[in-house]
Design a protein around this motif. Structure first.
Motif, mmCIF file in Angstrom:
data_model
loop_
_atom_site.group_PDB
_atom_site.id
_atom_site.type_symbol
_atom_site.label_atom_id
_atom_site.label_comp_id
_atom_site.label_asym_id
_atom_site.label_seq_id
_atom_site.Cartn_x
_atom_site.Cartn_y
_atom_site.Cartn_z
ATOM 1 N N SER A 17 22.374 -62.250 1.944
ATOM 2 C CA SER A 17 21.017 -62.085 2.466
ATOM 3 C C SER A 17 20.164 -61.342 1.450
ATOM 4 O O SER A 17 20.580 -60.319 0.906
ATOM 5 C CB SER A 17 21.034 -61.327 3.796
ATOM 6 O OG SER A 17 21.634 -60.052 3.656
ATOM 7 N N VAL A 18 18.997 -61.903 1.177
ATOM 8 C CA VAL A 18 18.030 -61.317 0.250
ATOM 9 C C VAL A 18 16.809 -60.911 1.064
ATOM 10 O O VAL A 18 16.172 -61.766 1.693
ATOM 11 C CB VAL A 18 17.632 -62.328 -0.840
ATOM 12 C CG1 VAL A 18 16.623 -61.715 -1.798
ATOM 13 C CG2 VAL A 18 18.865 -62.800 -1.601
ATOM 14 N N PRO A 19 16.465 -59.623 1.118
ATOM 15 C CA PRO A 19 15.341 -59.177 1.940
ATOM 16 C C PRO A 19 14.040 -59.919 1.669
ATOM 17 O O PRO A 19 13.229 -60.108 2.578
ATOM 18 C CB PRO A 19 15.221 -57.686 1.596
ATOM 19 C CG PRO A 19 16.590 -57.285 1.157
ATOM 20 C CD PRO A 19 17.150 -58.489 0.464
ATOM 21 N N SER A 20 13.840 -60.371 0.431
ATOM 22 C CA SER A 20 12.589 -61.043 0.079
ATOM 23 C C SER A 20 12.575 -62.521 0.461
ATOM 24 O O SER A 20 11.569 -63.199 0.276
ATOM 25 C CB SER A 20 12.330 -60.908 -1.422
ATOM 26 O OG SER A 20 13.389 -61.496 -2.167
ATOM 27 N N GLU A 21 13.697 -63.033 0.992
ATOM 28 C CA GLU A 21 13.768 -64.435 1.382
ATOM 29 C C GLU A 21 14.021 -64.555 2.887
ATOM 30 O O GLU A 21 14.740 -63.725 3.466
ATOM 31 C CB GLU A 21 14.872 -65.147 0.593
ATOM 32 C CG GLU A 21 14.623 -65.138 -0.902
ATOM 33 C CD GLU A 21 15.638 -65.962 -1.668
ATOM 34 O OE1 GLU A 21 16.483 -66.624 -1.014
ATOM 35 O OE2 GLU A 21 15.603 -65.945 -2.912
ATOM 36 N N PRO A 22 13.464 -65.573 3.541
ATOM 37 C CA PRO A 22 13.494 -65.649 5.008
ATOM 38 C C PRO A 22 14.847 -66.029 5.602
ATOM 39 O O PRO A 22 15.116 -65.731 6.762
ATOM 40 C CB PRO A 22 12.444 -66.726 5.328
ATOM 41 C CG PRO A 22 12.406 -67.588 4.094
ATOM 42 C CD PRO A 22 12.672 -66.661 2.944
ATOM 43 N N THR A 23 15.702 -66.711 4.846
ATOM 44 C CA THR A 23 16.969 -67.180 5.395
ATOM 45 C C THR A 23 18.139 -66.665 4.566
ATOM 46 O O THR A 23 17.992 -66.339 3.382
ATOM 47 C CB THR A 23 17.026 -68.731 5.420
ATOM 48 O OG1 THR A 23 16.869 -69.226 4.083
ATOM 49 C CG2 THR A 23 15.913 -69.280 6.308
ATOM 50 N N VAL A 24 19.323 -66.613 5.196
ATOM 51 C CA VAL A 24 20.531 -66.216 4.484
ATOM 52 C C VAL A 24 21.117 -67.431 3.772
ATOM 53 O O VAL A 24 20.785 -68.574 4.090
ATOM 54 C CB VAL A 24 21.566 -65.618 5.461
ATOM 55 C CG1 VAL A 24 20.999 -64.387 6.134
ATOM 56 C CG2 VAL A 24 22.002 -66.651 6.486
ATOM 57 N N LYS A 25 21.988 -67.172 2.820
ATOM 58 C CA LYS A 25 22.602 -68.253 2.046
ATOM 59 C C LYS A 25 24.116 -68.182 2.201
ATOM 60 O O LYS A 25 24.729 -67.153 1.920
ATOM 61 C CB LYS A 25 22.208 -68.140 0.577
ATOM 62 C CG LYS A 25 20.715 -68.373 0.337
ATOM 63 C CD LYS A 25 20.375 -68.381 -1.133
ATOM 64 C CE LYS A 25 18.893 -68.652 -1.359
ATOM 65 N NZ LYS A 25 18.518 -70.021 -0.925
ATOM 66 N N LYS A 26 24.692 -69.303 2.651
ATOM 67 C CA LYS A 26 26.141 -69.380 2.747
ATOM 68 C C LYS A 26 26.720 -69.664 1.366
ATOM 69 O O LYS A 26 26.140 -70.390 0.566
ATOM 70 C CB LYS A 26 26.551 -70.481 3.726
ATOM 71 C CG LYS A 26 26.152 -70.195 5.169
ATOM 72 C CD LYS A 26 26.657 -71.294 6.089
ATOM 73 C CE LYS A 26 26.303 -71.001 7.535
ATOM 74 N NZ LYS A 26 26.803 -72.063 8.456
ATOM 75 N N CYS A 27 27.877 -69.068 1.105
ATOM 76 C CA CYS A 27 28.489 -69.237 -0.199
ATOM 77 C C CYS A 27 29.998 -69.078 -0.094
ATOM 78 O O CYS A 27 30.526 -68.683 0.950
ATOM 79 C CB CYS A 27 27.920 -68.231 -1.201
ATOM 80 S SG CYS A 27 28.192 -66.509 -0.749
ATOM 81 N N THR A 28 30.676 -69.375 -1.184
ATOM 82 C CA THR A 28 32.107 -69.116 -1.305
ATOM 83 C C THR A 28 32.311 -68.124 -2.430
ATOM 84 O O THR A 28 31.767 -68.292 -3.530
ATOM 85 C CB THR A 28 32.878 -70.409 -1.624
ATOM 86 O OG1 THR A 28 32.674 -71.358 -0.572
ATOM 87 C CG2 THR A 28 34.366 -70.130 -1.760
ATOM 88 N N TYR A 69 27.351 -71.395 -4.181
ATOM 89 C CA TYR A 69 26.465 -71.537 -3.029
ATOM 90 C C TYR A 69 26.534 -72.951 -2.459
ATOM 91 O O TYR A 69 26.696 -73.928 -3.193
ATOM 92 C CB TYR A 69 25.029 -71.208 -3.420
ATOM 93 C CG TYR A 69 24.820 -69.756 -3.759
ATOM 94 C CD1 TYR A 69 24.598 -68.823 -2.760
ATOM 95 C CD2 TYR A 69 24.843 -69.320 -5.087
ATOM 96 C CE1 TYR A 69 24.418 -67.483 -3.072
ATOM 97 C CE2 TYR A 69 24.661 -67.990 -5.394
ATOM 98 C CZ TYR A 69 24.448 -67.076 -4.384
ATOM 99 O OH TYR A 69 24.271 -65.751 -4.694
ATOM 100 N N ASP A 70 26.393 -73.032 -1.131
ATOM 101 C CA ASP A 70 26.340 -74.336 -0.473
ATOM 102 C C ASP A 70 25.042 -75.066 -0.822
ATOM 103 O O ASP A 70 25.026 -76.299 -0.935
ATOM 104 C CB ASP A 70 26.449 -74.176 1.053
ATOM 105 C CG ASP A 70 27.811 -73.649 1.474
ATOM 106 O OD1 ASP A 70 28.679 -73.458 0.596
ATOM 107 O OD2 ASP A 70 28.014 -73.430 2.683
ATOM 108 N N ASP A 71 23.961 -74.309 -0.965
ATOM 109 C CA ASP A 71 22.654 -74.877 -1.292
ATOM 110 C C ASP A 71 22.131 -74.217 -2.563
ATOM 111 O O ASP A 71 22.903 -73.669 -3.345
ATOM 112 C CB ASP A 71 21.688 -74.692 -0.118
ATOM 113 C CG ASP A 71 22.180 -75.385 1.144
ATOM 114 O OD1 ASP A 71 22.530 -76.575 1.055
ATOM 115 O OD2 ASP A 71 22.224 -74.739 2.208
ATOM 116 N N ALA A 72 20.835 -74.230 -2.758
ATOM 117 C CA ALA A 72 20.236 -73.634 -3.950
ATOM 118 C C ALA A 72 20.510 -72.130 -3.992
ATOM 119 O O ALA A 72 20.402 -71.449 -2.962
ATOM 120 C CB ALA A 72 18.731 -73.895 -3.961
#
Length: 209
Positions: A29-40, A53-56
């Motif tokens: 989770s990045v405070p400056s971005e609205p959504t969390v990012k799933k990753c491995t 990362y699953d996405d960008a």
């Protein structure tokens, strides 16, 4: 692409901290971005983690929090390296770093279930009491609100200055935080008694028992 300073720093981290290959789910989770990012989490060390990362991926040099299954949540800075791989450089104190090193050792030897069990057993609420002794010999009996191998939170109206060395039983510690109901003390390890604590603290403490 990283500049030379970042590249040298990352190379230094690789030499300083052994990386353990893992394949664990993570959420960044990045405070400056609205959504969390799933990753491995591909590999993990006491200095940081390499991520897929699953996405960008997020932009580099962003303050973020990484939740790793079984290991907990770590704060740090997102990084990219010159091979277009992504990661996170952890930002924490030495006690937390040693904690992660211990967890990684357990993971390598016994697996994720052992790490989860270790985290559950490391910190627990208490209703017991401990006495801390200041360098001037004053002693304060306090209720323990939380304790682990790395430190203790005490309920007390006494507020020693931050960074003051104190003694708790046979252990030395340093006051690292004031709270509404007391103080937090980080345990220290010394080859010998620290010079910042008066020589007769041990004798006074023993006499009070």
């Amino acid at each position: 692409m990283l500049n030379i300073v970042d590249a040298l720093r990352m190379a230094r981290e690789r030499r300083e901290y052994e990386r353990v290959s893992v394949a664990l789910p993570g959420i960044l989770s990045v405070p400056s971005e609205p959504t969390v990012k799933k990753c491995t989490v591909i590999d993990l060390s006491a200095g940081g983690a390499r991520l897929k990362y699953d996405d960008a991926p997020p932009a580099p040099d962003r303050i973020a929090a990484l939740s790793i299954e079984g290991f907990g949540i770590f704060e740090g800075i997102t990084v990219w390296d010159c091979d277009a791989e992504y990661g996170m450089r952890f930002l924490f104190g030495e006690s937390e770093r040693q904690h992660l090193i211990q967890s990684l050792s357990v993971f390598a030897a016994e697996g994720l279930a052992a790490v989860t069990a270790l985290r559950k057993s490391e910190r627990w609420p208490q209703m017991s009491q401990l006495c801390f002794v200041r360098p001037n010999g004053q002693q304060y009996l306090c209720e323990v609100s939380n304790i682990s191998f790395y430190g203790v939170a005490l309920k007390t109206t006494e507020r020693p200055p931050l960074q003051e060395l104190v003694r708790i039983g046979e252990t030395y510690g340093r006051v690292v935080r004031h709270s509404e109901d007391g103080v937090a003390i980080e345990f220290l390890m010394f080859a010998e008694k620290p010079s910042g604590v008066s020589a007769d603290i041990s004798e006074r403490s023993a006499g009070a028992q």
